[in-house]
Write a protein that holds these residues in place. Structure first.
Motif, PDB file in Angstrom:
ATOM      1  N   MET A 134       0.829  -1.204   0.000  1.00 35.38           N
ATOM      2  CA  MET A 134       0.000   0.000   0.000  1.00 35.38           C
ATOM      3  C   MET A 134       0.866   1.258   0.000  1.00 35.38           C
ATOM      4  N   ALA A 135       1.945   1.228   0.778  1.00 36.96           N
ATOM      5  CA  ALA A 135       2.854   2.376   0.820  1.00 36.96           C
ATOM      6  C   ALA A 135       3.549   2.568  -0.522  1.00 36.96           C
ATOM      7  N   ALA A 136       3.965   1.465  -1.136  1.00 35.95           N
ATOM      8  CA  ALA A 136       4.649   1.549  -2.428  1.00 35.95           C
ATOM      9  C   ALA A 136       3.739   2.150  -3.492  1.00 35.95           C
ATOM     10  N   ILE A 137       2.464   1.802  -3.433  1.00 38.37           N
ATOM     11  CA  ILE A 137       1.512   2.301  -4.430  1.00 38.37           C
ATOM     12  C   ILE A 137       1.136   3.757  -4.166  1.00 38.37           C
ATOM     13  N   GLU A 138       0.808   4.071  -2.913  1.00 36.36           N
ATOM     14  CA  GLU A 138       0.269   5.393  -2.590  1.00 36.36           C
ATOM     15  C   GLU A 138       1.348   6.449  -2.356  1.00 36.36           C
ATOM     16  N   VAL A 139       2.449   6.064  -1.740  1.00 35.15           N
ATOM     17  CA  VAL A 139       3.503   7.035  -1.427  1.00 35.15           C
ATOM     18  C   VAL A 139       4.510   7.140  -2.564  1.00 35.15           C
ATOM     19  N   TYR A 140       4.923   5.977  -3.079  1.00 38.22           N
ATOM     20  CA  TYR A 140       5.982   5.961  -4.088  1.00 38.22           C
ATOM     21  C   TYR A 140       5.456   5.845  -5.514  1.00 38.22           C
ATOM     22  N   GLN A 141       4.134   5.749  -5.646  1.00 40.72           N
ATOM     23  CA  GLN A 141       3.498   5.710  -6.966  1.00 40.72           C
ATOM     24  C   GLN A 141       3.999   4.554  -7.833  1.00 40.72           C
ATOM     25  N   LEU A 142       4.277   3.432  -7.214  1.00 37.43           N
ATOM     26  CA  LEU A 142       4.687   2.256  -7.970  1.00 37.43           C
ATOM     27  C   LEU A 142       3.469   1.573  -8.573  1.00 37.43           C
ATOM     28  N   ASN A 143       3.695   0.898  -9.678  1.00 38.06           N
ATOM     29  CA  ASN A 143       2.642   0.088 -10.271  1.00 38.06           C
ATOM     30  C   ASN A 143       2.260  -1.032  -9.307  1.00 38.06           C
ATOM     31  N   SER A 144       0.979  -1.348  -9.246  1.00 35.22           N
ATOM     32  CA  SER A 144       0.493  -2.357  -8.306  1.00 35.22           C
ATOM     33  C   SER A 144       1.175  -3.706  -8.517  1.00 35.22           C
ATOM     34  N   ASN A 145       1.316  -4.112  -9.773  1.00 34.47           N
ATOM     35  CA  ASN A 145       1.952  -5.403 -10.055  1.00 34.47           C
ATOM     36  C   ASN A 145       3.407  -5.425  -9.601  1.00 34.47           C
ATOM     37  N   THR A 146       4.102  -4.311  -9.824  1.00 34.36           N
ATOM     38  CA  THR A 146       5.506  -4.229  -9.407  1.00 34.36           C
ATOM     39  C   THR A 146       5.620  -4.302  -7.887  1.00 34.36           C
ATOM     40  N   ALA A 147       4.744  -3.571  -7.206  1.00 32.60           N
ATOM     41  CA  ALA A 147       4.778  -3.555  -5.745  1.00 32.60           C
ATOM     42  C   ALA A 147       4.530  -4.946  -5.170  1.00 32.60           C
ATOM     43  N   TRP A 148       3.514  -5.629  -5.692  1.00 35.88           N
ATOM     44  CA  TRP A 148       3.205  -6.965  -5.189  1.00 35.88           C
ATOM     45  C   TRP A 148       4.320  -7.955  -5.517  1.00 35.88           C
ATOM     46  N   MET A 149       4.943  -7.798  -6.674  1.00 30.38           N
ATOM     47  CA  MET A 149       6.016  -8.711  -7.049  1.00 30.38           C
ATOM     48  C   MET A 149       7.224  -8.536  -6.129  1.00 30.38           C
ATOM     49  N   VAL A 150       7.632  -7.282  -5.924  1.00 30.43           N
ATOM     50  CA  VAL A 150       8.819  -7.006  -5.106  1.00 30.43           C
ATOM     51  C   VAL A 150       8.622  -7.471  -3.670  1.00 30.43           C
ATOM     52  N   PHE A 151       7.543  -7.019  -3.056  1.00 27.02           N
ATOM     53  CA  PHE A 151       7.341  -7.339  -1.646  1.00 27.02           C
ATOM     54  C   PHE A 151       6.741  -8.726  -1.449  1.00 27.02           C
ATOM     55  N   GLY A 152       6.093  -9.253  -2.488  1.00 25.30           N
ATOM     56  CA  GLY A 152       5.610 -10.625  -2.408  1.00 25.30           C
ATOM     57  C   GLY A 152       6.758 -11.617  -2.377  1.00 25.30           C
ATOM     58  N   ILE A 153       7.773 -11.359  -3.196  1.00 23.70           N
ATOM     59  CA  ILE A 153       8.968 -12.213  -3.188  1.00 23.70           C
ATOM     60  C   ILE A 153       9.671 -12.121  -1.836  1.00 23.70           C
ATOM     61  N   ALA A 154       9.762 -10.896  -1.316  1.00 23.76           N
ATOM     62  CA  ALA A 154      10.392 -10.707  -0.001  1.00 23.76           C
ATOM     63  C   ALA A 154       9.624 -11.465   1.076  1.00 23.76           C
ATOM     64  N   PHE A 155       8.289 -11.420   0.998  1.00 25.16           N
ATOM     65  CA  PHE A 155       7.465 -12.142   1.968  1.00 25.16           C
ATOM     66  C   PHE A 155       7.718 -13.640   1.888  1.00 25.16           C
ATOM     67  N   ALA A 156       7.772 -14.175   0.672  1.00 25.04           N
ATOM     68  CA  ALA A 156       7.983 -15.615   0.498  1.00 25.04           C
ATOM     69  C   ALA A 156       9.319 -16.051   1.095  1.00 25.04           C
ATOM     70  N   ILE A 157      10.365 -15.267   0.840  1.00 21.03           N
ATOM     71  CA  ILE A 157      11.692 -15.607   1.363  1.00 21.03           C
ATOM     72  C   ILE A 157      11.703 -15.561   2.885  1.00 21.03           C
ATOM     73  N   LEU A 158      11.149 -14.482   3.442  1.00 15.09           N
ATOM     74  CA  LEU A 158      11.133 -14.332   4.898  1.00 15.09           C
ATOM     75  C   LEU A 158      10.250 -15.385   5.562  1.00 15.09           C
ATOM     76  N   ALA A 159       9.157 -15.758   4.893  1.00 15.07           N
ATOM     77  CA  ALA A 159       8.268 -16.778   5.449  1.00 15.07           C
ATOM     78  C   ALA A 159       8.982 -18.122   5.548  1.00 15.07           C
ATOM     79  N   VAL A 160       9.713 -18.477   4.501  1.00 16.79           N
ATOM     80  CA  VAL A 160      10.460 -19.738   4.512  1.00 16.79           C
ATOM     81  C   VAL A 160      11.523 -19.720   5.603  1.00 16.79           C
ATOM     82  N   LEU A 161      12.244 -18.602   5.710  1.00 16.21           N
ATOM     83  CA  LEU A 161      13.277 -18.484   6.739  1.00 16.21           C
ATOM     84  C   LEU A 161      12.673 -18.537   8.138  1.00 16.21           C
ATOM     85  N   SER A 162      11.514 -17.902   8.299  1.00 17.60           N
ATOM     86  CA  SER A 162      10.855 -17.885   9.605  1.00 17.60           C
ATOM     87  C   SER A 162      10.416 -19.283  10.023  1.00 17.60           C
ATOM     88  N   ILE A 163       9.791 -20.006   9.102  1.00 16.66           N
ATOM     89  CA  ILE A 163       9.329 -21.361   9.413  1.00 16.66           C
ATOM     90  C   ILE A 163      10.511 -22.273   9.710  1.00 16.66           C
TER      91      ILE A 163
END
Length: 216
Positions: free
Chosen positions: A155-184
């Motif tokens: 939401m911050a990437a889209i509203e504050v930084y004016q990033l494309n929604s797909n780009t924002a979800w891709m960047v932070f979605g990948i980060a989430f997946a990596i951190l989730a695996v490391l956390s588990i």
């Protein structure tokens, strides 16, 4: 007497404003980030972060008291000291997060201002009180925290930084997946919460307790 009442009223007002801010960011993050002030210095967001951290610290104390009531081996000083360590930890994480966020945004070709990034992390800090409670839930708790953090970052990437929604979800979605695996992975190799707080067992050698038979 009047001064004490005024201080109490002021403290109550600050708590209510903090709770209202947390509610607004969680329920309508897009609007909150869209209207987020981008200038004004670091002091205002720092105070906000510290206040949210203080609230998280109070919750941390309550959670620790609960474990102590279940027999956890935690000193009273350690439990109460969370009122200091938790806000400090939240502030430090926000500074580190702001630095990393500014680097990511520079790489993506948008505003890389550290002040803007710090103000964004000030909004992200609202998950701190939730994280204190969620962290008590094995596996699912950390995933909930990471998922909420990812959503707010998008939401911050889209509203504050004016990033494309797909780009924002891709960047932070990948980060989430990596951190989730490391956390588990990390949690699966660490003691459970109850084991971490469990009082140390004292092994007693039974034969050593046997009294020698009296000889008559």
């Amino acid at each position: 007497m009047d001064q004490a009442q005024n201080q109490q009223a002021g403290l109550k007002q600050n708590v209510l404003e903090t709770l209202r801010f947390i509610q607004q960011v969680l329920l309508d993050p897009a609007s909150q980030f869209r209207h987020m002030p981008r200038q004004g210095g670091f002091i205002e967001p720092l105070i906000s972060i510290a206040t949210i951290g203080l609230l998280a610290g109070v919750l941390r104390i309550l959670v620790t008291f609960y474990y102590m009531s279940q027999g956890a081996s935690v000193s009273l000083f350690t439990a109460l000291f969370a009122i200091v360590t938790t806000p400090l930890t939240v502030v430090i994480f926000c500074y580190i997060g702001a630095f990393l966020l500014s680097i990511i945004m520079r790489y993506l070709g948008t505003d890389s201002s550290l002040e803007v990034a710090f103000r964004v992390t000030g909004y992200l800090a609202v998950i701190s009180p939730i994280a204190v409670i969620a962290a008590t839930i094995p596996y699912l708790g950390n995933l909930l925290i990471l998922g909420l953090l990812t959503y707010l970052l998008v939401m911050a990437a889209i509203e504050v930084y004016q990033l494309n929604s797909n780009t924002a979800w891709m960047v932070f979605g990948i980060a989430f997946a990596i951190l989730a695996v490391l956390s588990i992975s990390a949690e699966s190799h660490s003691p459970s919460r109850s084991e971490q707080f469990a009082p140390a067992a004292v092994e007693i050698d039974a034969p050593a307790l046997e009294q020698p038979a009296a000889h008559h």
